[in-house]
Scaffold this active site. Sequence first.
Site, mmCIF file in Angstrom:
data_model
loop_
_atom_site.group_PDB
_atom_site.id
_atom_site.type_symbol
_atom_site.label_atom_id
_atom_site.label_comp_id
_atom_site.label_asym_id
_atom_site.label_seq_id
_atom_site.Cartn_x
_atom_site.Cartn_y
_atom_site.Cartn_z
ATOM 1 N N SER A 138 0.782 -1.170 0.106
ATOM 2 C CA SER A 138 -0.098 -0.026 0.189
ATOM 3 C C SER A 138 1.055 1.324 -0.026
ATOM 4 O O SER A 138 1.940 1.202 0.533
ATOM 5 C CB SER A 138 -0.887 -0.069 1.412
ATOM 6 O OG SER A 138 -1.336 1.194 1.388
ATOM 7 N N TYR A 151 -2.149 0.017 10.804
ATOM 8 C CA TYR A 151 -2.123 -0.276 9.358
ATOM 9 C C TYR A 151 -0.898 -0.213 8.694
ATOM 10 O O TYR A 151 -0.463 -0.790 7.902
ATOM 11 C CB TYR A 151 -3.399 0.256 8.535
ATOM 12 C CG TYR A 151 -3.474 -0.247 7.313
ATOM 13 C CD1 TYR A 151 -3.809 -1.324 7.015
ATOM 14 C CD2 TYR A 151 -3.447 0.667 6.284
ATOM 15 C CE1 TYR A 151 -3.993 -1.907 5.650
ATOM 16 C CE2 TYR A 151 -3.773 0.496 5.046
ATOM 17 C CZ TYR A 151 -3.994 -0.894 4.558
ATOM 18 O OH TYR A 151 -3.643 -1.098 3.267
HETATM 19 P P1 NDP Z 1 -11.710 -5.663 -0.018
HETATM 20 O O1 NDP Z 1 -12.134 -5.500 1.625
HETATM 21 O O2 NDP Z 1 -12.487 -5.504 -1.041
HETATM 22 O O3 NDP Z 1 -11.103 -7.547 0.129
HETATM 23 C C1 NDP Z 1 -10.102 -7.957 1.036
HETATM 24 C C2 NDP Z 1 -10.187 -9.221 0.688
HETATM 25 O O4 NDP Z 1 -9.226 -10.014 1.816
HETATM 26 C C3 NDP Z 1 -11.240 -10.135 0.516
HETATM 27 O O5 NDP Z 1 -11.282 -10.828 -0.432
HETATM 28 C C4 NDP Z 1 -11.393 -10.943 1.960
HETATM 29 O O6 NDP Z 1 -12.162 -12.206 1.861
HETATM 30 C C5 NDP Z 1 -9.813 -11.068 2.153
HETATM 31 N N1 NDP Z 1 -9.526 -11.233 3.600
HETATM 32 C C6 NDP Z 1 -9.751 -10.583 4.600
HETATM 33 N N2 NDP Z 1 -9.197 -11.075 5.825
HETATM 34 C C7 NDP Z 1 -9.083 -12.221 5.470
HETATM 35 C C8 NDP Z 1 -8.565 -13.353 6.239
HETATM 36 N N3 NDP Z 1 -8.586 -13.373 7.506
HETATM 37 N N4 NDP Z 1 -8.489 -14.552 5.684
HETATM 38 C C9 NDP Z 1 -8.682 -14.734 4.530
HETATM 39 N N5 NDP Z 1 -8.867 -13.804 3.537
HETATM 40 C C10 NDP Z 1 -9.191 -12.504 4.048
HETATM 41 O O7 NDP Z 1 -10.173 -4.786 -0.068
HETATM 42 P P2 NDP Z 1 -9.132 -4.573 -0.831
HETATM 43 O O8 NDP Z 1 -9.478 -5.467 -2.385
HETATM 44 O O9 NDP Z 1 -9.350 -3.179 -1.236
HETATM 45 O O10 NDP Z 1 -8.128 -5.014 -0.161
HETATM 46 C C11 NDP Z 1 -6.968 -6.260 -0.739
HETATM 47 C C12 NDP Z 1 -5.688 -5.657 -0.599
HETATM 48 O O11 NDP Z 1 -5.412 -4.532 -1.162
HETATM 49 C C13 NDP Z 1 -5.371 -5.694 0.976
HETATM 50 O O12 NDP Z 1 -4.212 -6.220 1.356
HETATM 51 C C14 NDP Z 1 -5.304 -4.205 1.168
HETATM 52 O O13 NDP Z 1 -4.732 -3.612 2.447
HETATM 53 C C15 NDP Z 1 -4.688 -3.590 -0.036
HETATM 54 N N6 NDP Z 1 -5.077 -1.867 -0.425
HETATM 55 C C16 NDP Z 1 -6.137 -1.536 -0.542
HETATM 56 C C17 NDP Z 1 -6.359 -0.292 -0.688
HETATM 57 C C18 NDP Z 1 -7.556 0.343 -0.832
HETATM 58 O O14 NDP Z 1 -7.640 1.519 -0.705
HETATM 59 N N7 NDP Z 1 -8.735 -0.343 -1.177
HETATM 60 C C19 NDP Z 1 -5.104 0.251 -1.143
HETATM 61 C C20 NDP Z 1 -3.804 -0.174 -0.920
HETATM 62 C C21 NDP Z 1 -3.924 -1.539 -0.720
HETATM 63 P P3 NDP Z 1 -12.955 -13.023 2.700
HETATM 64 O O15 NDP Z 1 -13.534 -11.868 3.629
HETATM 65 O O16 NDP Z 1 -13.918 -13.669 1.864
HETATM 66 O O17 NDP Z 1 -12.098 -13.752 3.626
HETATM 67 C C1 8X3 Z 2 -5.237 1.458 1.656
HETATM 68 C C2 8X3 Z 2 -5.097 2.958 1.357
HETATM 69 O O1 8X3 Z 2 -4.959 5.451 2.165
HETATM 70 O O2 8X3 Z 2 -6.687 3.514 3.279
HETATM 71 O O3 8X3 Z 2 -3.981 1.026 2.090
HETATM 72 O O4 8X3 Z 2 -4.543 3.373 3.807
HETATM 73 S S1 8X3 Z 2 -5.248 3.737 2.592
#
Ligand code: NDP
Ligand code: 8X3
Length: 250
Positions: A138, A151
């Site tokens: 991120s 985080y």
């Molecule tokens: P979502 O919440 O849309 O997706 C998160 C995914 O992670 C889901 O598929 C969920 O599946 C899975 N997950 C969460 N906890 C668990 C667990 N304990 N075991 C297995 N699977 C798990 O978020 P994003 O798609 O945005 O996030 C994906 C990645 O991108 C993360 O690592 C996030 O930190 C990163 N990210 C996101 C950003 C944003 O602004 N959205 C920016 C930068 C990075 P399920 O609940 O079915 O298990």
């Molecule tokens: C997710 C982006 O700005 O919410 O990693 O941390 S932010």
Amino acid sequence: MNKIALITGATSGIGRATAHEFAKNGIHLILCGRRQERLDTIEKALSKQTKVHTLNFDVRDKNATFKAIDSLPENFKTIDILINNAGNAHGLDPIQTGNLEDWDAMMDINVKGLLYVSKAIIPQMTERQNGHIINIGSSAGKEVYPKGNVYCASKHAVLAITEGMRIDLNPFGIKVTAINPGLVETEFSKVRFKGDPIADQAYKGYKALQAEDIAEVIQFAVSRPAHVNIADVLMFCTAQANNTIVKKQL
Ligand code: NDP
Ligand code: 8X3
């Protein structure tokens, strides 16, 4: 021969969009997550384009993680591409009032979960001297922002682990990539704010990155020739300059 990719967190957001992008490109898929209904729906949709296998496990549970990956049928056992994507933010509080359960969740899922999945898969890659690991970090792993404390720490850890992997796996010819997005419009904010309506404000007043934007960059990274490794990508939407400056029109 078609490559096989294992994607954690494939039930939503970036992971799900990557599954769709990979399916379009003929990559066989192992889709992981905890929500079985969603895994079933995605499997049904993508099976028209490629071969799909689903695994339901919580990345926090190391035994379940190893058992699930061990259970893969013969035709899905050789994993060419690992997308360590499962993760979330939990809470947005100053350090002095932060919630211990939120801290545990972020460290256990974003950091330790990524390590467990990697540990289960890396040995087959070192043995074959081939493979590509993409860790979804991120912008929070590059720059700490107010109330982001734990985080941001978890994503700084992801970046350090990614860089460590790239060094240690270098003798084996394994590619290791960090993809570090800024604000992406997914379920991320709903999870961070535990369903509080404030979550809806996160992507208002500007056009945030979409999950598909990240998926396209991931597809670009995995489709480079053998001698090219995309080591580290920092991606923002045009409205975002860094973790604290976002041009909004409300
Ligand atoms: P979502 O919440 O849309 O997706 C998160 C995914 O992670 C889901 O598929 C969920 O599946 C899975 N997950 C969460 N906890 C668990 C667990 N304990 N075991 C297995 N699977 C798990 O978020 P994003 O798609 O945005 O996030 C994906 C990645 O991108 C993360 O690592 C996030 O930190 C990163 N990210 C996101 C950003 C944003 O602004 N959205 C920016 C930068 C990075 P399920 O609940 O079915 O298990
Ligand atoms: C997710 C982006 O700005 O919410 O990693 O941390 S932010």
